[in-house]
Write an enzyme that holds these catalytic residues in place. Structure first.
Site, short mmCIF file in Angstrom:
data_model
loop_
_atom_site.label_atom_id
_atom_site.label_comp_id
_atom_site.label_asym_id
_atom_site.label_seq_id
_atom_site.Cartn_x
_atom_site.Cartn_y
_atom_site.Cartn_z
N HIS A 13 -19.54 30.80 -106.86
CA HIS A 13 -19.27 32.22 -107.05
C HIS A 13 -19.44 32.93 -105.71
O HIS A 13 -19.88 32.34 -104.72
CB HIS A 13 -20.20 32.82 -108.10
N ASP B 62 -14.86 37.37 -102.64
CA ASP B 62 -13.75 37.52 -103.58
C ASP B 62 -12.74 38.55 -103.08
O ASP B 62 -11.54 38.28 -103.02
CB ASP B 62 -14.27 37.98 -104.94
#
Length: 352
Positions: free
Chosen positions: A106, A136
């Protein structure tokens, strides 16, 4: 943008978090102006339909783990066979090659391995988690968009498509380029709370105010440092900007004591009268009402009803949207028809 989704579940973000109208606020915020097509890529008809869409598309963006699309039979080579000019952007955590290519992760993991996480926090303390997803959004999203634009331009010159390998870890690491250059030139190893722009200087820091709010002080240059000191009623010295670390802490404590005497908004009003690079720290809930964002139209309602979601315009675009976020498979028939599928083919794919 055509969003290809699994017909069984679709994008889980659609119903994750508080709703605004049909969908969650987060889903509304990042899916406006997209159309949803539901295709089962694990089944032959779904794979064939996807490759027919690819044959007429300009760009495919995918974020599966490396190798997943190949296992499904719709990997890069299959897409190139359908459309030699296709541009495919593969955004993954650690890249399409290397020892971590199949490892799960992540954002927090990516910025940890990129060296970015270690740069935030107090001197000598533990790394502090950023408040947004850096890998991200910046490492993957923005570098991906940059790569796609460059590939589209290149295709106009060469006629050839491209496969872009976008590693979110490397995208975050690239943000450290200046610090890496400084280290390579013989500088001390950079870390949290010790550098010019991450807490090492009292003139570039965040301070608590009387009402337990915060102000940002970015008075790096001597003229701004002197202006800041004039604003808070202190006699400043330009030499304070470059004092050693142990003296910076004492200076920071002195500045903190002064700023604790007024509220955040009182200081903001004072700083507005001085050209000193100081601004209030806004909470997210305060953004829409702030005069800067209000006057520049940063936020807008996507629609006119009571459930019209609040959206943020892109920095390079106008504050408008043509449609709201899509329901799962809402535009399957519409898009397939545009891409040349017959009514019977659409009915077979949709069960209609």
């Amino acid at each position: 943008v055509v969003k290809i989704e699994d017909p069984r579940l679709g994008d889980y973000l659609r119903h994750l978090g508080p709703p605004r109208g049909r969908f969650s606020g987060r889903f509304n915020a990042v899916n406006r102006d997209k159309r949803s097509v539901a295709l089962d890529l694990k089944a032959g008809p779904g794979r064939e339909a996807f490759l027919r869409l690819v044959a007429r598309a300009d760009v495919v963006i995918e974020s599966f783990r490396p190798g997943v699309l190949d296992k499904l039979g719709v990997g890069y080579q299959a897409m190139v066979a359908a459309n030699p000019r296709i541009i495919v952007a593969s955004i993954s955590g650690y890249g399409q090659s290397g020892p971590y290519r199949e490892r799960a992760g992540h954002d927090l993991n990516y910025i940890a391995l990129a060296g970015v996480l270690a740069m935030g926090g107090d001197r000598g303390g533990r790394p502090q988690m950023p408040g947004i997803q850096i890998a991200d959004l910046a490492g993957g999203g923005l570098w991906g968009a940059t790569g796609v634009i460059a590939a589209l331009f290149g295709r106009e010159r060469t006629g050839e498509g491209a496969h872009l390998d976008i590693s979110m870890t490397e995208g975050a690491l690239a943000l450290l380029a200046p610090e890496i250059g400084n280290l390579d030139a013989g500088g001390k190893p950079p870390t949290r709370g010790e550098e010019t722009l991450n807490g090492g200087l009292a003139c570039y820091s965040v301070y608590r105010t009387k009402d337990d709010r915060y102000v940002s002080v970015g008075a790096l240059e001597p003229k701004f440092w002197l202006a800041f000191n004039a604003a808070i009623g202190r006699k400043g010295d330009i030499g304070e900007v470059a004092m050693p670390a142990e003296k910076q802490e004492a200076l920071r404590a002195e500045i903190q004591a002064i700023l604790a005497q007024k509220t955040r908004d009182e200081w903001a009003a004072i700083f507005a009268e001085h050209d000193c690079c100081c601004e209030a720290v806004l909470e997210v809930a305060e953004l829409a009402a702030h005069p800067l964002h209000r006057e520049r139209g940063v936020m807008f309602r996507n629609g006119t009803g009571d459930d019209a979601p609040l959206c943020v315009k892109t920095p390079v675009g106008a504050a408008r949207a043509s449609r709201g976020a899509p329901d799962l498979g809402e535009h399957t028939a519409e898009v397939l028809a545009e891409y040349g599928f017959s009514a019977s083919e659409i009915a077979a794919l949709t069960g209609g």
